[in-house]
Design a protein around this motif. Structure first.
Motif, mmCIF file in Angstrom:
data_model
loop_
_atom_site.group_PDB
_atom_site.id
_atom_site.type_symbol
_atom_site.label_atom_id
_atom_site.label_comp_id
_atom_site.label_asym_id
_atom_site.label_seq_id
_atom_site.Cartn_x
_atom_site.Cartn_y
_atom_site.Cartn_z
ATOM 1 N N LEU A 1 -6.313 -3.989 11.723
ATOM 2 C CA LEU A 1 -6.709 -2.630 12.108
ATOM 3 C C LEU A 1 -8.222 -2.562 12.282
ATOM 4 C CD1 LEU A 1 -4.531 -0.524 9.665
ATOM 5 C CD2 LEU A 1 -3.957 -1.379 11.930
ATOM 6 N N PRO B 1 -11.995 -1.117 11.747
ATOM 7 C CA PRO B 1 -12.648 -0.569 10.555
ATOM 8 C C PRO B 1 -12.581 0.960 10.535
ATOM 9 C CG PRO B 1 -14.043 -2.213 11.605
ATOM 10 C CD PRO B 1 -12.876 -2.004 12.516
ATOM 11 N N ARG C 1 -10.196 2.887 11.647
ATOM 12 C CA ARG C 1 -8.878 3.329 11.190
ATOM 13 C C ARG C 1 -8.720 3.065 9.682
ATOM 14 N NH1 ARG C 1 -4.048 5.523 13.013
ATOM 15 N NH2 ARG C 1 -2.473 5.136 11.442
ATOM 16 N N VAL D 1 -8.269 6.567 7.822
ATOM 17 C CA VAL D 1 -6.870 6.823 7.492
ATOM 18 C C VAL D 1 -6.534 6.268 6.116
ATOM 19 C CG1 VAL D 1 -4.488 6.439 8.173
ATOM 20 C CG2 VAL D 1 -6.220 6.869 9.911
ATOM 21 N N HIS D 2 -6.827 4.986 5.894
ATOM 22 C CA HIS D 2 -6.366 4.366 4.653
ATOM 23 C C HIS D 2 -7.222 4.752 3.456
ATOM 24 C CE1 HIS D 2 -3.140 1.634 6.066
ATOM 25 N NE2 HIS D 2 -3.692 1.923 7.215
ATOM 26 N N VAL D 3 -8.538 4.783 3.645
ATOM 27 C CA VAL D 3 -9.408 5.093 2.511
ATOM 28 C C VAL D 3 -9.513 6.600 2.315
ATOM 29 C CG1 VAL D 3 -11.751 4.907 1.617
ATOM 30 C CG2 VAL D 3 -10.712 2.973 2.789
ATOM 31 N N LYS E 1 -7.790 9.310 2.999
ATOM 32 C CA LYS E 1 -6.742 10.136 2.436
ATOM 33 C C LYS E 1 -6.618 9.928 0.927
ATOM 34 C CE LYS E 1 -2.426 12.050 3.748
ATOM 35 N NZ LYS E 1 -1.030 11.797 4.031
ATOM 36 N N ASN E 2 -6.983 8.741 0.485
ATOM 37 C CA ASN E 2 -6.872 8.460 -0.940
ATOM 38 C C ASN E 2 -7.984 9.073 -1.778
ATOM 39 O OD1 ASN E 2 -4.603 6.586 -1.877
ATOM 40 N ND2 ASN E 2 -5.185 5.753 0.103
ATOM 41 N N ARG F 1 -10.253 -10.090 14.564
ATOM 42 C CA ARG F 1 -9.381 -8.957 14.292
ATOM 43 C C ARG F 1 -8.174 -8.967 15.236
ATOM 44 N NH1 ARG F 1 -11.377 -3.616 15.907
ATOM 45 N NH2 ARG F 1 -13.353 -4.192 14.976
ATOM 46 N N ASN G 1 -0.152 1.232 1.338
ATOM 47 C CA ASN G 1 -0.955 2.407 1.011
ATOM 48 C C ASN G 1 -0.042 3.518 0.479
ATOM 49 O OD1 ASN G 1 -2.661 4.658 1.018
ATOM 50 N ND2 ASN G 1 -3.907 3.746 2.620
ATOM 51 N N LEU H 1 0.585 6.862 2.669
ATOM 52 C CA LEU H 1 1.033 6.831 4.057
ATOM 53 C C LEU H 1 2.492 6.395 4.123
ATOM 54 C CD1 LEU H 1 -2.034 5.086 5.706
ATOM 55 C CD2 LEU H 1 -1.527 7.511 5.640
ATOM 56 N N ALA I 1 -2.017 -1.764 16.927
ATOM 57 C CA ALA I 1 -3.336 -2.380 16.828
ATOM 58 C C ALA I 1 -3.451 -3.566 17.783
ATOM 59 C CB ALA I 1 -3.602 -2.829 15.388
#
Lengths: 325, 325
Positions: free
Chosen positions: A228, A230, A232, A236-238, A240-241, B86, B105, B108, B120
């Motif tokens: 993915l 950086p 995203r 999205v991943h970091v 929301k947490n 990537r 995650n 999600l 991706a």
């Protein structure tokens, strides 16, 4: 969910009863309003009449019962000073305080989140170190001093912004709001920023700590291993947490700001509720004090409930249930 | 003859910490052919995980690949621009992590995490990506994949989560999967199922595997070749049956000896005395010398990895050659 809400409402009822008792007794202990309200020249008969009229001749427990029975009918008493319903006095000033509090909250989020994110993602750069040092200032500088400095710089020296009052207002839902006019916005900017300063620092620190913690989690590395971008991974991943602690603290802060932004309101002569409660305490206007504090209790209960509901939206593992799992 | 899927030559990955340089991986070379499984075995801290992360290009600072080549289908991954890396990650090279509880995650949904992986690397619409995700979930043995796609990770058991992680790794039918102890956190029956599943998938799709583990019994049934790592270096390397039947290196010998098995009831288990040395202060010479049961004077100099039998390498001055001789 419905059951959960029902339980929460019942619990809130108990909190309200306990709080009203505490407030009532507390206010009673503070002093006798008669001494302040009635001119010293008044004779004994006049005095007694006034006491009876205000219902202060009854014993405390009877006064409380009278208060409760009226409160249940929506009447929180009349102000001794203004001879108006206390609730009406408070509601008149509430919009001014609300828009100030929400304004400061929005500023805190708009400035705090990006800075915190940056400081968390690039902890070793000079930019981050400057942000973190700045956040210490935001925590520790006293509000009234910052307010005075803001007025000094932006109102007196530069003359860019007005220093006092709400400015022009526009009516929405039958209530005058400042944020709907340009002039009103220019009035609200400084006090809102003043209130926001502490919250900006708080959001920066919470966000940074959350980002640094989350970046080390396996699921972030796994997200990168999936190829993915950086952007995203971060948003999205970091992101929301880390929102849960931020939402919790901002919720509590919002309540605190609405209830106790007295200092800022005084410095900027903002006609909000904070000014009202201070004046009422000075003249021992019991019904206003009691009504105000009860309103604040209700407000905190509502804010906490909203925060809990937001949790479930942010974190699927959180379920609002009547029994712990 | 076409190039092998992966050829690692003289890979060294060091971590530049405040306490000094940690040589986590030192001069490691191995080759994984198409559809082959390579077992990378060692104790905690032997550098096997860092080797895996080096291959997929996810060594985080303060770590850095300091020398060596990683040739993936003939292209060197070391020094490749991040963007190109990537594109490979999650697409041609995938990774499965150790702890299935931590790799997905938590906030999600599974479909989000799978669809983003598909998108991706390929320009396909959401619906196509979703169908691919569903098919892959079905392939790894998850019942009713359509419903499960809508679930959050916490609604899965550990084994099921690892299957989801494996499905994510398989989405683009990669040429190489780096599996970092993917069955260690699972109970034995699930472990067996997952191993069988992976073996089948590797055989049918021609995917090569690097299987990182400390569990020799897992490698025995799965791998074609094995490399045993100790203190950042490969100490023994060769076809798996030969190495396990007649290990050359005393360390491999000790590892095999410490696997509990039924036919030694009542006999105390053998163990390797001592513990892995700190990578910060490795003594000169053979790193295993202090724990070895047959050290000789020559061990004071670091032995080279030498071919002791056809296709079999050992880094030892005094290897167990009796068995093959």
């Amino acid at each position: 969910m419905a059951l959960y809400l029902l339980r929460r409402i019942m619990q809130s009822g108990f909190v309200l009863v306990a709080m009203s008792l505490l407030v009532f007794i507390g206010v009673y202990a503070v002093g006798d309003p008669i001494e302040i309200l009635i001119s010293p020249d008044a004779d004994q008969e006049e005095k007694e009449r006034a006491i009876r009229a205000l219902g202060l001749d009854l014993p405390l427990w009877q006064q409380y019962l009278v208060f409760v029975s009226r409160a249940l009918q929506g009447d929180l008493g009349r102000s001794f000073v203004f001879n108006e319903p206390a609730i009406q006095l408070i509601l008149q000033r509430m919009p001014a305080t609300l828009e100030l509090a929400f304004g400061s909250m929005i500023i805190a989020i708009i400035i705090g989140l990006p800075l915190g994110l940056y400081a968390g993602l690039r902890p070793d750069t000079w930019g981050s170190k400057t942000i973190m040092a700045g956040s210490i200032l935001g925590f520790s500088l006293p509000t009234f001093w910052v307010g005075l400095m803001l007025i000094m710089i932006f109102a007196v020296q530069l003359g860019w912004l007005p220093s006092t009052g709400r400015g022009d207002t526009a009516v929405l839902f039958g209530i005058p709001w400042s944020f709907l006019t340009i002039d009103g916005l220019s009035h609200i900017l400084m006090p809102a920023f003043n209130l926001a300063l502490f919250k900006i620092s708080l959001v920066i620190r919470l966000t940074r700590a959350g980002v640094r913690e989350t970046m080390l989690m396996d699921y972030v590395k796994f997200a990168r291993a999936k190829g993915l971008s950086p952007t995203r991974v971060t948003f999205v991943h970091v992101f929301k947490n880390i929102l849960i602690p931020v939402v919790t603290v901002l919720g509590l802060e919002l309540g605190g700001t609405i209830a106790f932004s007295v200092v800022t309101e005084t410095v900027f002569a903002w006609p909000g509720m904070g000014k009202l409660i201070i004046d009422s305490i000075n003249v021992l206007d019991r019904p206003v004090i009691v009504a105000y504090l009860l309103m604040i209790v209700v407000m905190f209960i509502v804010i906490n409930l909203i925060v809990d509901i937001v949790y479930t939206l942010l974190d699927p593992r959180v379920r609002l249930e009547s029994k712990g799992t | 003859m076409s190039a092998p899927t992966l050829e690692v030559r003289g890979l060294s990955t060091h971590f530049f910490t405040r306490a000094g340089v940690v040589k986590a991986v030192e001069n490691v070379s191995f080759t994984v052919g198409r559809g082959k499984v390579m077992g990378l075995v060692g104790e905690s801290g032997s550098g096997k995980t860092v080797t895996g992360f080096s291959v997929i290009g996810l060594v985080d600072p303060p770590g850095r690949i300091v020398s060596g080549e990683i040739l993936f289908k003939g292209r060197n991954l070391v020094g490749m621009p991040e963007q190109e890396l990537r594109d490979l990650r999650g697409n041609r090279i995938a990774m499965i992590f150790q702890d299935p509880m931590m790799t997905l995650n938590p906030v999600l949904r599974v479909d989000t995490q799978m669809i983003e992986t598909v998108q991706a690397h390929q320009k396909v619409d959401r619906e196509t990506a979703r169908q691919r995700a569903r098919d892959t979930l079905g392939m790894v043995g998850i019942p009713s994949p359509d419903e499960r796609l809508k679930s959050y990770p916490h609604q899965f058991s550990g084994g099921m989560r690892q299957r989801v992680a494996i499905a994510i790794a398989l989405l683009h039918q990669p040429d190489l999967i780096v599996a970092d102890e993917p069955t260690t956190a699972l109970d034995v029956t699930i472990q067996g199922q997952i191993l069988a599943e992976v073996q089948k998938l590797a055989a049918t799709t021609g995917t090569s595997l690097i299987w990182i583990t400390h569990d020799l019994s897992v490698v025995a049934g799965l791998a074609d070749d094995i490399a045993v790592m100790y203190a950042g270096r490969i100490v023994e390397q060769g076809p798996v049956e030969q190495v396990l039947d007649a290990p050359f290196h005393p360390y491999t010998h000790g590892l095999i000896g410490s696997v509990p098995s039924r036919n030694k009831r009542g006999v105390p288990l053998r163990q390797i005395p001592g513990m892995t040395p700190s990578l910060l202060s490795l003594p000169p010479g053979c790193a295993f010398r202090a724990r070895c049961e047959r050290p000789i004077d020559a061990c004071g100099d670091m032995p080279e990895l030498t071919e002791r039998a056809p296709g079999r390498f050992a880094r030892c001055c005094n290897p167990h050659l009796e068995a093959v001789a």
